[in-house]
Design a protein around this motif. Structure first.
Motif, PDB file in Angstrom:
ATOM      1  N   CYS A 193       0.845  -1.211   0.000  1.00 57.31           N
ATOM      2  CA  CYS A 193       0.000   0.000   0.000  1.00 57.31           C
ATOM      3  C   CYS A 193       0.876   1.255   0.000  1.00 57.31           C
ATOM      4  CB  CYS A 193      -0.912   0.010   1.225  1.00 57.31           C
ATOM      5  SG  CYS A 193      -2.181  -1.259   1.137  1.00 57.31           S
ATOM      6  N   ALA A 209       2.152   1.818  -3.439  1.00 53.34           N
ATOM      7  CA  ALA A 209       1.118   2.388  -4.320  1.00 53.34           C
ATOM      8  C   ALA A 209       0.954   3.877  -4.037  1.00 53.34           C
ATOM      9  CB  ALA A 209      -0.204   1.657  -4.104  1.00 53.34           C
ATOM     10  N   LEU A 230       1.621   7.063  -6.565  1.00 52.74           N
ATOM     11  CA  LEU A 230       0.560   8.057  -6.805  1.00 52.74           C
ATOM     12  C   LEU A 230       0.907   9.435  -6.224  1.00 52.74           C
ATOM     13  CD1 LEU A 230      -2.464   5.736  -5.930  1.00 52.74           C
ATOM     14  CD2 LEU A 230      -1.993   6.715  -8.173  1.00 52.74           C
ATOM     15  N   LEU A 247      -3.123   6.042   0.794  1.00 49.77           N
ATOM     16  CA  LEU A 247      -4.172   5.713  -0.191  1.00 49.77           C
ATOM     17  C   LEU A 247      -5.495   6.398   0.149  1.00 49.77           C
ATOM     18  CD1 LEU A 247      -3.375   1.973  -0.968  1.00 49.77           C
ATOM     19  CD2 LEU A 247      -2.992   3.976  -2.426  1.00 49.77           C
ATOM     20  N   ALA A 277      -6.110   9.022  -2.355  1.00 45.33           N
ATOM     21  CA  ALA A 277      -6.117   8.676  -3.791  1.00 45.33           C
ATOM     22  C   ALA A 277      -7.525   8.337  -4.271  1.00 45.33           C
ATOM     23  CB  ALA A 277      -5.204   7.475  -4.015  1.00 45.33           C
ATOM     24  N   GLN A 281      -7.344   8.427 -10.379  1.00 45.71           N
ATOM     25  CA  GLN A 281      -5.879   8.580 -10.298  1.00 45.71           C
ATOM     26  C   GLN A 281      -5.190   7.226 -10.391  1.00 45.71           C
ATOM     27  OE1 GLN A 281      -5.821  10.509  -6.533  1.00 45.71           O
ATOM     28  NE2 GLN A 281      -6.141  12.575  -7.377  1.00 45.71           N
ATOM     29  N   LEU A 282      -5.785   6.221  -9.746  1.00 49.33           N
ATOM     30  CA  LEU A 282      -5.174   4.890  -9.778  1.00 49.33           C
ATOM     31  C   LEU A 282      -5.174   4.335 -11.205  1.00 49.33           C
ATOM     32  CD1 LEU A 282      -3.916   2.569  -8.081  1.00 49.33           C
ATOM     33  CD2 LEU A 282      -6.212   1.608  -7.912  1.00 49.33           C
ATOM     34  N   ARG A 283      -6.310   4.465 -11.889  1.00 54.37           N
ATOM     35  CA  ARG A 283      -6.398   3.961 -13.270  1.00 54.37           C
ATOM     36  C   ARG A 283      -5.379   4.668 -14.160  1.00 54.37           C
ATOM     37  NH1 ARG A 283     -12.040   2.672 -12.176  1.00 54.37           N
ATOM     38  NH2 ARG A 283     -12.547   4.843 -12.101  1.00 54.37           N
ATOM     39  N   LYS A 334      -1.974   3.188 -13.683  1.00 55.15           N
ATOM     40  CA  LYS A 334      -1.904   1.718 -13.788  1.00 55.15           C
ATOM     41  C   LYS A 334      -0.647   1.252 -14.540  1.00 55.15           C
ATOM     42  CE  LYS A 334      -4.789  -2.255 -14.694  1.00 55.15           C
ATOM     43  NZ  LYS A 334      -6.016  -2.792 -15.216  1.00 55.15           N
ATOM     44  N   TYR A 340      -1.389  -2.615  -8.002  1.00 55.84           N
ATOM     45  CA  TYR A 340      -2.641  -2.006  -8.481  1.00 55.84           C
ATOM     46  C   TYR A 340      -3.846  -2.647  -7.764  1.00 55.84           C
ATOM     47  CZ  TYR A 340      -6.524  -0.711 -11.486  1.00 55.84           C
ATOM     48  OH  TYR A 340      -7.730  -0.236 -11.938  1.00 55.84           O
ATOM     49  N   ALA A 346      -4.106  -1.552  -4.105  1.00 58.44           N
ATOM     50  CA  ALA A 346      -4.562  -0.161  -3.973  1.00 58.44           C
ATOM     51  C   ALA A 346      -6.049  -0.057  -4.330  1.00 58.44           C
ATOM     52  CB  ALA A 346      -3.733   0.738  -4.878  1.00 58.44           C
ATOM     53  N   ARG A 347      -6.463  -0.805  -5.360  1.00 57.46           N
ATOM     54  CA  ARG A 347      -7.878  -0.745  -5.748  1.00 57.46           C
ATOM     55  C   ARG A 347      -8.768  -1.224  -4.600  1.00 57.46           C
ATOM     56  NH1 ARG A 347     -10.956  -4.245 -10.373  1.00 57.46           N
ATOM     57  NH2 ARG A 347     -13.008  -3.764  -9.523  1.00 57.46           N
TER      58      ARG A 347
END
Ligand code: GAF
Length: 393
Positions: free
Chosen positions: A243, A246, A250, A255, A258, A262-264, A267, A275, A278-279
């Motif tokens: 985490c 990630a 970012l 997280l 986030a 932003q995560l996408r 990626k 990924y 974090a998702r």
């Protein structure tokens, strides 16, 4: 049938009796207790500064004891399932020196709490512990021991009385003396839990909002898988590091800050596993917000749906479930009157939590017993009070 668990009075009587046997007939001066917890939703979000929704359980750890004249400490546990020996003797260090962890393992929770206790000067004491929180069952037996011990010490030597600092001190005890880099959830709810309420905890601001949860038509069923896979110890710190990685990619402090957009967008710059981790965290924080809304409206079906989504995410994205937990969740979801079910706590074994209509409980237990390959233990629970001093009359 659900397990019969001893209440606070019974545990207190057990601890007082053992105290008399071990310490030559005298009576303890003070007593305290603190609960275990079950987390309803918001899993593996606390160390990401996210939101969690646990409740304190009627399963508790009780500590009774008295001051000793010198610096010597003796602690005895009444637990039949604790690792041996059941008694530990040590001396408090003088001149502010630290109290290192050692053997037996269970005593490190006590030593850690002494180390981080926010009241001084400490004096020696003798104490007895009795508990109804199953060990290693994912219901925070360790946090309940830490917080019960802290509350016990408060009866002997006053501290600064700040509840949040107390939870943080107990979390520190777990970090330094048990070697588990846990978040704040377990200790926090063990200190601040409220009867008839789940507790929405913002793990960044450390603010807590009680959410009413006392509908007589509703039951919170805990099912202990009675398995604990050895992975549990090593995978937890790994998840924390993933985490952090990630968040760093970012360029966020955690997280919590986030978004899925932003995560996408990022990626392509991260490993697939990072990924997925974090998702889970970003979506689980959103689910927790939605779940609190649903609970406030009495929309149990909606709450249950979020629980199932949480479980699936822990299984597929965070990868902390196991065959036994998946089996328990799938089985109970086949029963009419069940709103939702999920694994609870760190994972790799331990318990599931199920929200269901009161009239469906017996059927649900029977159905699980028929479909689970292991032997499960059941607890029908209600949201209970946090840590407190106990009267010794
Ligand atoms: C364990 C930890 F101790 C908690 O801090 C929390 O991270 C939980 O796993 C997962 O939500 O109980």
């Amino acid at each position: 049938m659900a397990a019969r668990t001893p209440g606070v009075c019974e545990l207190l009587a057990e601890a007082r009796c053992l105290y008399g046997e071990v310490f030559g007939g005298g009576a303890p001066q003070v007593a305290a207790c603190a609960p275990g917890r079950v987390n309803l939703i918001g899993e593996h979000t606390d160390y990401n500064q996210g939101l969690v929704l646990p409740m304190a359980l009627p399963l508790v750890t009780v500590v009774v004891g008295s001051q000793n004249p010198g610096m010597d400490v003796t602690v005895v546990t009444a637990r039949k399932d604790a690792d041996k020996p059941h008694r530990v003797d040590f001396s408090l260090p003088s001149n502010g020196a630290s109290l290192p962890p050692g053997s037996p393992q269970w005593a490190n929770y006590v030593k850690g709490v002494i180390q981080h206790y926010r009241g001084r000067p400490l004096q020696g004491f003798k104490a007895v512990i009795a508990s109804s929180v199953p060990l290693g069952g994912g219901l925070s037996s360790s946090a309940s021991l830490e917080v019960a011990f802290y509350t016990f010490l408060q009866q002997l030597i006053p501290d600064d009385g700040d509840q949040v600092s107390k939870a943080v001190a107990c979390q520190q005890a777990e970090h330094t003396h048990a070697g588990v880099p846990c978040g704040i959830m377990d200790q926090f709810v063990s200190v601040l839990g409220q009867e008839g309420h789940a507790l929405l905890i913002d793990c960044r601001s450390l603010e807590a909002t009680p959410v009413p949860l006392a509908d007589p038509n509703l039951v919170i069923l805990i099912t202990n898988s009675n398995v604990k896979h050895s992975l549990a110890g090593s995978e937890y710190p790994l998840r924390r590091r993933q985490c952090e990685e990630a968040a760093s990619i970012l360029q966020r402090d955690s997280l919590r800050d986030a978004t899925m957009d932003q995560l996408r967008e990022a990626k392509g710059r991260m490993d697939e596993v990072i990924y997925k981790r974090a998702r889970h965290v970003i979506e689980e924080i959103q689910r927790t917000v939605q779940a609190v809304d649903a609970l406030r409206k009495g929309a149990y079906k909606e709450f249950g749906k979020l629980m199932v989504e949480s479980h699936n995410s822990l299984r597929d994205l965070y990868q902390v479930s196991c065959r036994e937990l998946d089996q328990l969740v799938s089985a109970v979801l086949e029963v009419d009157g069940v709103f939702g079910s999920r694994m609870t706590g760190g994972g790799f074994g331990g318990c599931t939590v199920t929200l269901l209509q009161a009239h469906a409980v017996d059927r649900a237990i029977l159905h699980i017993q028929e479909h689970y390959s292991g032997t499960a233990t059941f607890y029908i629970t209600t949201p209970s009070e946090g840590a407190r001093a106990l009267a010794l009359s």
